[in-house]
Design an enzyme around this catalytic site. Structure first.
Site, PDB file in Angstrom:
ATOM      1  CG  PHE A 140      -1.728   1.131   1.564  1.00  0.00           C
ATOM      2  CD1 PHE A 140      -3.013   1.200   1.050  1.00  0.00           C
ATOM      3  CD2 PHE A 140      -1.287   2.158   2.415  1.00  0.00           C
ATOM      4  CE1 PHE A 140      -3.857   2.259   1.376  1.00  0.00           C
ATOM      5  CE2 PHE A 140      -2.127   3.214   2.748  1.00  0.00           C
ATOM      6  CZ  PHE A 140      -3.413   3.257   2.226  1.00  0.00           C
ATOM      7  CG  LEU A 142      -1.154   7.464   2.058  1.00  0.00           C
ATOM      8  CD1 LEU A 142      -1.979   8.049   0.918  1.00  0.00           C
ATOM      9  CD2 LEU A 142      -2.056   7.250   3.278  1.00  0.00           C
ATOM     10  CD1 TRP A 174       9.023   6.535   5.530  1.00  0.00           C
ATOM     11  CD2 TRP A 174      10.324   4.874   6.280  1.00  0.00           C
ATOM     12  NE1 TRP A 174      10.186   7.091   6.000  1.00  0.00           N
ATOM     13  CE2 TRP A 174      11.002   6.091   6.464  1.00  0.00           C
ATOM     14  CE3 TRP A 174      10.959   3.685   6.672  1.00  0.00           C
ATOM     15  CZ2 TRP A 174      12.269   6.157   7.022  1.00  0.00           C
ATOM     16  CZ3 TRP A 174      12.221   3.754   7.221  1.00  0.00           C
ATOM     17  CH2 TRP A 174      12.858   4.978   7.392  1.00  0.00           C
ATOM     18  CD  GLU A 375      -2.040   1.614   9.370  1.00  0.00           C
ATOM     19  OE1 GLU A 375      -2.930   2.478   9.272  1.00  0.00           O
ATOM     20  OE2 GLU A 375      -1.911   0.686   8.558  1.00  0.00           O
TER      21      GLU A 375
HETATM   22  P1  TGC Z   1      -9.700  15.549   5.755  1.00  0.00           P
HETATM   23  O1  TGC Z   1      -9.746  16.836   5.009  1.00  0.00           O
HETATM   24  O2  TGC Z   1     -10.100  15.499   7.181  1.00  0.00           O
HETATM   25  O3  TGC Z   1     -10.537  14.436   4.943  1.00  0.00           O
HETATM   26  C1  TGC Z   1     -10.354  14.205   3.543  1.00  0.00           C
HETATM   27  C2  TGC Z   1     -11.413  13.190   3.108  1.00  0.00           C
HETATM   28  O4  TGC Z   1     -11.202  11.953   3.778  1.00  0.00           O
HETATM   29  C3  TGC Z   1     -12.318  11.628   4.634  1.00  0.00           C
HETATM   30  N1  TGC Z   1     -11.754  11.056   5.851  1.00  0.00           N
HETATM   31  C4  TGC Z   1     -11.914   9.774   6.163  1.00  0.00           C
HETATM   32  N2  TGC Z   1     -12.612   8.798   5.566  1.00  0.00           N
HETATM   33  C5  TGC Z   1     -12.585   7.571   6.146  1.00  0.00           C
HETATM   34  N3  TGC Z   1     -11.871   7.333   7.263  1.00  0.00           N
HETATM   35  C6  TGC Z   1     -11.155   8.284   7.890  1.00  0.00           C
HETATM   36  N4  TGC Z   1     -10.450   7.992   8.977  1.00  0.00           N
HETATM   37  C7  TGC Z   1     -11.163   9.580   7.335  1.00  0.00           C
HETATM   38  N5  TGC Z   1     -10.566  10.752   7.683  1.00  0.00           N
HETATM   39  C8  TGC Z   1     -10.943  11.647   6.755  1.00  0.00           C
HETATM   40  C9  TGC Z   1     -13.031  12.955   4.850  1.00  0.00           C
HETATM   41  O5  TGC Z   1     -14.386  12.744   5.168  1.00  0.00           O
HETATM   42  C10 TGC Z   1     -12.846  13.581   3.499  1.00  0.00           C
HETATM   43  O6  TGC Z   1     -13.706  12.907   2.565  1.00  0.00           O
HETATM   44  P2  TGC Z   1     -14.335  13.636   1.283  1.00  0.00           P
HETATM   45  O7  TGC Z   1     -15.132  12.570   0.611  1.00  0.00           O
HETATM   46  O8  TGC Z   1     -15.140  14.771   1.845  1.00  0.00           O
HETATM   47  O9  TGC Z   1     -13.170  14.130   0.470  1.00  0.00           O
HETATM   48  O10 TGC Z   1      -8.243  14.973   5.605  1.00  0.00           O
HETATM   49  P3  TGC Z   1      -6.849  15.610   5.917  1.00  0.00           P
HETATM   50  O11 TGC Z   1      -6.053  15.595   4.672  1.00  0.00           O
HETATM   51  O12 TGC Z   1      -6.988  16.910   6.654  1.00  0.00           O
HETATM   52  O13 TGC Z   1      -6.221  14.507   6.867  1.00  0.00           O
HETATM   53  C11 TGC Z   1      -6.520  14.370   8.159  1.00  0.00           C
HETATM   54  C12 TGC Z   1      -5.493  13.410   8.862  1.00  0.00           C
HETATM   55  C13 TGC Z   1      -4.279  14.181   9.353  1.00  0.00           C
HETATM   56  C14 TGC Z   1      -6.246  12.861  10.057  1.00  0.00           C
HETATM   57  C15 TGC Z   1      -5.046  12.283   7.920  1.00  0.00           C
HETATM   58  O14 TGC Z   1      -4.279  12.788   6.909  1.00  0.00           O
HETATM   59  C16 TGC Z   1      -4.245  11.214   8.629  1.00  0.00           C
HETATM   60  O15 TGC Z   1      -4.823  10.273   9.174  1.00  0.00           O
HETATM   61  N6  TGC Z   1      -2.876  11.275   8.617  1.00  0.00           N
HETATM   62  C17 TGC Z   1      -2.034  10.211   9.092  1.00  0.00           C
HETATM   63  C18 TGC Z   1      -1.434   9.477   7.914  1.00  0.00           C
HETATM   64  C19 TGC Z   1      -1.291   7.999   8.143  1.00  0.00           C
HETATM   65  O16 TGC Z   1      -1.837   7.429   9.061  1.00  0.00           O
HETATM   66  N7  TGC Z   1      -0.579   7.341   7.275  1.00  0.00           N
HETATM   67  C20 TGC Z   1      -0.483   5.921   7.318  1.00  0.00           C
HETATM   68  C21 TGC Z   1       0.150   5.381   6.070  1.00  0.00           C
HETATM   69  S1  TGC Z   1      -0.018   3.637   5.883  1.00  0.00           S
HETATM   70  C22 TGC Z   1       0.899   2.962   7.071  1.00  0.00           C
HETATM   71  O17 TGC Z   1       1.433   3.564   7.920  1.00  0.00           O
HETATM   72  C23 TGC Z   1       0.986   1.497   7.012  1.00  0.00           C
HETATM   73  S2  TGC Z   1       1.897   0.780   8.259  1.00  0.00           S
HETATM   74  C24 TGC Z   1       1.650  -0.772   7.739  1.00  0.00           C
HETATM   75  C25 TGC Z   1       1.937  -1.826   8.690  1.00  0.00           C
HETATM   76  O18 TGC Z   1       1.038  -2.215   9.496  1.00  0.00           O
HETATM   77  O19 TGC Z   1       3.037  -2.378   8.541  1.00  0.00           O
HETATM   78  P1  FAD Z   2       6.182  13.082  10.040  1.00  0.00           P
HETATM   79  O1  FAD Z   2       4.815  13.233   9.512  1.00  0.00           O
HETATM   80  O2  FAD Z   2       7.264  13.893   9.425  1.00  0.00           O
HETATM   81  O3  FAD Z   2       6.154  13.367  11.601  1.00  0.00           O
HETATM   82  C1  FAD Z   2       7.339  13.624  12.382  1.00  0.00           C
HETATM   83  C2  FAD Z   2       6.884  14.034  13.788  1.00  0.00           C
HETATM   84  O4  FAD Z   2       6.082  15.235  13.691  1.00  0.00           O
HETATM   85  C3  FAD Z   2       5.981  12.970  14.442  1.00  0.00           C
HETATM   86  O5  FAD Z   2       6.261  12.926  15.825  1.00  0.00           O
HETATM   87  C4  FAD Z   2       4.591  13.524  14.227  1.00  0.00           C
HETATM   88  O6  FAD Z   2       3.636  13.103  15.194  1.00  0.00           O
HETATM   89  C5  FAD Z   2       4.846  15.027  14.341  1.00  0.00           C
HETATM   90  N1  FAD Z   2       3.794  15.785  13.657  1.00  0.00           N
HETATM   91  C6  FAD Z   2       3.481  15.807  12.313  1.00  0.00           C
HETATM   92  N2  FAD Z   2       2.413  16.580  12.088  1.00  0.00           N
HETATM   93  C7  FAD Z   2       2.027  17.054  13.303  1.00  0.00           C
HETATM   94  C8  FAD Z   2       0.971  17.899  13.758  1.00  0.00           C
HETATM   95  N3  FAD Z   2       0.061  18.395  12.899  1.00  0.00           N
HETATM   96  N4  FAD Z   2       0.898  18.204  15.078  1.00  0.00           N
HETATM   97  C9  FAD Z   2       1.781  17.673  15.966  1.00  0.00           C
HETATM   98  N5  FAD Z   2       2.792  16.862  15.606  1.00  0.00           N
HETATM   99  C10 FAD Z   2       2.906  16.552  14.291  1.00  0.00           C
HETATM  100  N6  FAD Z   2       3.320   4.144   4.888  1.00  0.00           N
HETATM  101  C11 FAD Z   2       2.600   3.636   3.839  1.00  0.00           C
HETATM  102  O7  FAD Z   2       1.998   4.372   3.068  1.00  0.00           O
HETATM  103  N7  FAD Z   2       2.539   2.279   3.634  1.00  0.00           N
HETATM  104  C12 FAD Z   2       3.177   1.404   4.429  1.00  0.00           C
HETATM  105  O8  FAD Z   2       3.085   0.190   4.219  1.00  0.00           O
HETATM  106  C13 FAD Z   2       3.944   1.908   5.518  1.00  0.00           C
HETATM  107  N8  FAD Z   2       4.655   1.055   6.307  1.00  0.00           N
HETATM  108  C14 FAD Z   2       5.496   1.563   7.276  1.00  0.00           C
HETATM  109  C15 FAD Z   2       6.340   0.687   7.953  1.00  0.00           C
HETATM  110  C16 FAD Z   2       7.231   1.201   8.899  1.00  0.00           C
HETATM  111  C17 FAD Z   2       8.161   0.277   9.604  1.00  0.00           C
HETATM  112  C18 FAD Z   2       7.236   2.587   9.210  1.00  0.00           C
HETATM  113  C19 FAD Z   2       8.146   3.142  10.270  1.00  0.00           C
HETATM  114  C20 FAD Z   2       6.412   3.451   8.523  1.00  0.00           C
HETATM  115  C21 FAD Z   2       5.540   2.959   7.528  1.00  0.00           C
HETATM  116  N9  FAD Z   2       4.734   3.806   6.764  1.00  0.00           N
HETATM  117  C22 FAD Z   2       3.993   3.313   5.721  1.00  0.00           C
HETATM  118  C23 FAD Z   2       4.849   5.249   6.928  1.00  0.00           C
HETATM  119  C24 FAD Z   2       4.127   5.822   8.147  1.00  0.00           C
HETATM  120  O9  FAD Z   2       2.742   5.826   7.944  1.00  0.00           O
HETATM  121  C25 FAD Z   2       4.665   7.241   8.393  1.00  0.00           C
HETATM  122  O10 FAD Z   2       5.976   7.079   8.891  1.00  0.00           O
HETATM  123  C26 FAD Z   2       3.804   8.013   9.368  1.00  0.00           C
HETATM  124  O11 FAD Z   2       2.551   8.334   8.795  1.00  0.00           O
HETATM  125  C27 FAD Z   2       4.480   9.308   9.842  1.00  0.00           C
HETATM  126  O12 FAD Z   2       5.028  10.026   8.782  1.00  0.00           O
HETATM  127  P2  FAD Z   2       6.561  10.522   8.853  1.00  0.00           P
HETATM  128  O13 FAD Z   2       7.412   9.368   9.222  1.00  0.00           O
HETATM  129  O14 FAD Z   2       6.839  11.224   7.578  1.00  0.00           O
HETATM  130  O15 FAD Z   2       6.615  11.550  10.055  1.00  0.00           O
END
Ligand code: TGC
Ligand code: FAD
Length: 396
Positions: A140, A142, A174, A375
């Site tokens: 995935f 993103l 990542w 996440e």
């Molecule tokens: P925002 O403007 O609030 O919303 C944009 C659109 O998205 C909808 N929405 C959601 N829909 C479903 N579930 C949710 N949790 C949703 N949150 C928002 C919203 O309704 C809107 O929809 P539409 O149809 O009106 O366009 O979005 P924003 O850009 O301001 O973002 C808010 C924020 C900061 C919470 C979001 O960007 C966020 O969650 N950031 C964290 C990024 C993150 O978690 N990345 C993870 C990457 S994947 C990963 O880490 C995999 S690890 C894999 C492993 O387990 O090994």
């Molecule tokens: P940043 O966003 O640069 O954040 C750095 C610091 O700033 C953090 O402490 C954060 O909390 C803080 N910060 C950022 N914004 C704010 C705010 N608004 N207010 C206060 N503090 C803030 N991603 C994928 O898409 N797919 C994957 O499969 C995937 N797998 C992963 C596997 C591993 C082992 C790891 C480590 C990461 C993976 N990720 C994946 C990425 C992961 O989702 C990101 O690392 C995560 O979302 C944070 O982004 P960043 O590392 O760029 O940190």
């Protein structure tokens, strides 16, 4: 001496008799996964971590045969289990290693789920059955080098050509399973919004270099994805969504698995510390007789039991269709914080032995640093919950 536990609490593992909240079918599934982890993962995973390897082919096949890949999805070879069963499986897998749970989360919740929820019938037919069986692996994409917590700032772009083909350019960072994946679900900016693409990884212009030198999640493959003029047919786009709702809805699924999974990691650390404390002799007896050690063990057990109750409650809400994203954030944030605190403190109960991978605790502790960040970081979940209770977005 009479037992301090109630009649249903079998041992220190389940002090509050939380098993009484589960059905027979749920316990059976939980115990099947637990036996698999005890027998096939725990004897090997310390060495995988040391060597920085993950034998994905064997593991994928076995857990595919067990029905754990995309298990909460219906049809197309998926098991169609409840959310609760998916959560219970995640807890047992992560009691083995967060890398193992990550593999299952990414496959089921981040790669299969978007194809299942937003893909065309052809996407589903082509990819879901082999992915459920563990014959094809997904990832995935993103996150990007300059776009982590704020994925809507992504630069990866998709331009539709006059003949309908898509041209994808950009870099993802990542990415779990990246260099072992057969298919990548890649999110990119198109004229009409954020779109998801089903990208076979053997296509020209796609490469996935492995990220080395990790000291966390070493038994898991993490990669960059490079998309250099990747040309895809018109039907490679997921037709069902064209906004950030697409990738963010997938995160709800994976975060749900994590809020269960980390309880398994915390439980493993607590049990390792309890066993060690009962066996380690200092000052003429086991260190578990010291009041300070007992306080730590009781704190671990309490935290694990509270995390279990929280996960079961959220699992039941999800199965009733009543679990909102901010409640998922509550679970991911709280249980991950709990697990990392238990792991850090449990490590010290093992003294010097606690710094080696002979024991599981420091491996879990290091893994949980990744789980704390991915996440949605701890801070991002705090702000999602802050917005839910105040009505003010800190992201604007
Ligand atoms: P925002 O403007 O609030 O919303 C944009 C659109 O998205 C909808 N929405 C959601 N829909 C479903 N579930 C949710 N949790 C949703 N949150 C928002 C919203 O309704 C809107 O929809 P539409 O149809 O009106 O366009 O979005 P924003 O850009 O301001 O973002 C808010 C924020 C900061 C919470 C979001 O960007 C966020 O969650 N950031 C964290 C990024 C993150 O978690 N990345 C993870 C990457 S994947 C990963 O880490 C995999 S690890 C894999 C492993 O387990 O090994
Ligand atoms: P940043 O966003 O640069 O954040 C750095 C610091 O700033 C953090 O402490 C954060 O909390 C803080 N910060 C950022 N914004 C704010 C705010 N608004 N207010 C206060 N503090 C803030 N991603 C994928 O898409 N797919 C994957 O499969 C995937 N797998 C992963 C596997 C591993 C082992 C790891 C480590 C990461 C993976 N990720 C994946 C990425 C992961 O989702 C990101 O690392 C995560 O979302 C944070 O982004 P960043 O590392 O760029 O940190």
């Amino acid at each position: 001496m009479s037992t301090p536990l109630g009649p249903k609490a079998e041992n220190a593992r389940d002090f509050l008799a939380t098993d009484s909240l589960l059905s027979e079918e749920e316990i059976m599934l939980r115990d099947t996964v637990r036996r698999y982890v005890d027998k096939e993962i725990l004897p090997e995973v310390g060495a995988w971590f040391d060597e920085g390897v993950f034998p994905h082919k064997e593991v994928a096949k076995t857990i595919g045969d067990m029905g754990l890949l995309g298990m909460h999805l219906e049809g197309y070879g998926c098991a169609g289990s409840s959310a609760m069963m998916y959560g219970l499986a995640c807890a047992e897998l992560e009691a083995g290693d967060s890398g193992l749970r990550s593999f299952v989360s990414v496959q089921g919740s981040l790669a299969m789920f978007p194809i299942w929820a937003y893909g065309s019938e052809e996407h589903k037919q082509e990819w879901l059955p082999p992915m459920a069986a563990g014959d094809a692996i997904g990832c995935f994409g993103l996150t990007e080098p300059d776009s982590g917590s704020d994925p809507s700032s992504m630069r990866t772009n998709a331009k539709q050509q006059p003949n309908g083909d898509w041209l994808l350019n950009g870099t993802k960072m990542w990415i779990t399973n990246g260099s072992i994946a057969d298919v990548a679900v890649v999110w990119a900016r198109a004229d009409e919004g954020i779109r998801g693409f089903v990208v076979p990884t053997n296509i020209e212009g796609f490469s996935a270099p492995k990220i080395e030198r990790k000291v966390s999640l070493r038994a898991s493959v993490t990669s960059e994805l490079i998309l250099d003029n990747v040309r895809l047919p018109a039907d490679a786009v997921l037709p069902g969504v064209a906004s950030m709702r697409g990738p963010l809805s997938c995160l709800n699924e994976a975060r749900f698995g994590i809020l269960f999974g980390v309880v398994g990691a915390a439980r493993a650390c607590y049990e390792a510390a309890l066993n060690y404390a009962n066996e380690r002799i200092q000052f003429g007896g086991p260190i578990s007789r010291f009041q300070l050690t007992q306080q730590r063990l009781v704190d671990f057990m309490t935290a694990v039991q509270q995390g279990t109750l929280l996960s079961y409650h959220l699992g039941r809400l999800k199965d009733q269709g009543e679990l909102g994203p901010a409640q998922v954030s509550f679970g991911k944030r709280q249980n991950t914080r709990m697990a990392i605190e238990v792991a850090r403190e449990a490590r010290s109960v093992l003294g010097a032995n606690g710094i080696t991978t002979e024991y599981p605790v420091i491996r879990h502790m290091n893994n949980l640093e990744s789980v704390y960040t991915y996440e949605g970081t701890n801070e991002i979940h705090t702000l999602i919950m802050g917005q839910a209770i105040t009505g003010h977005s800190a992201f604007a």
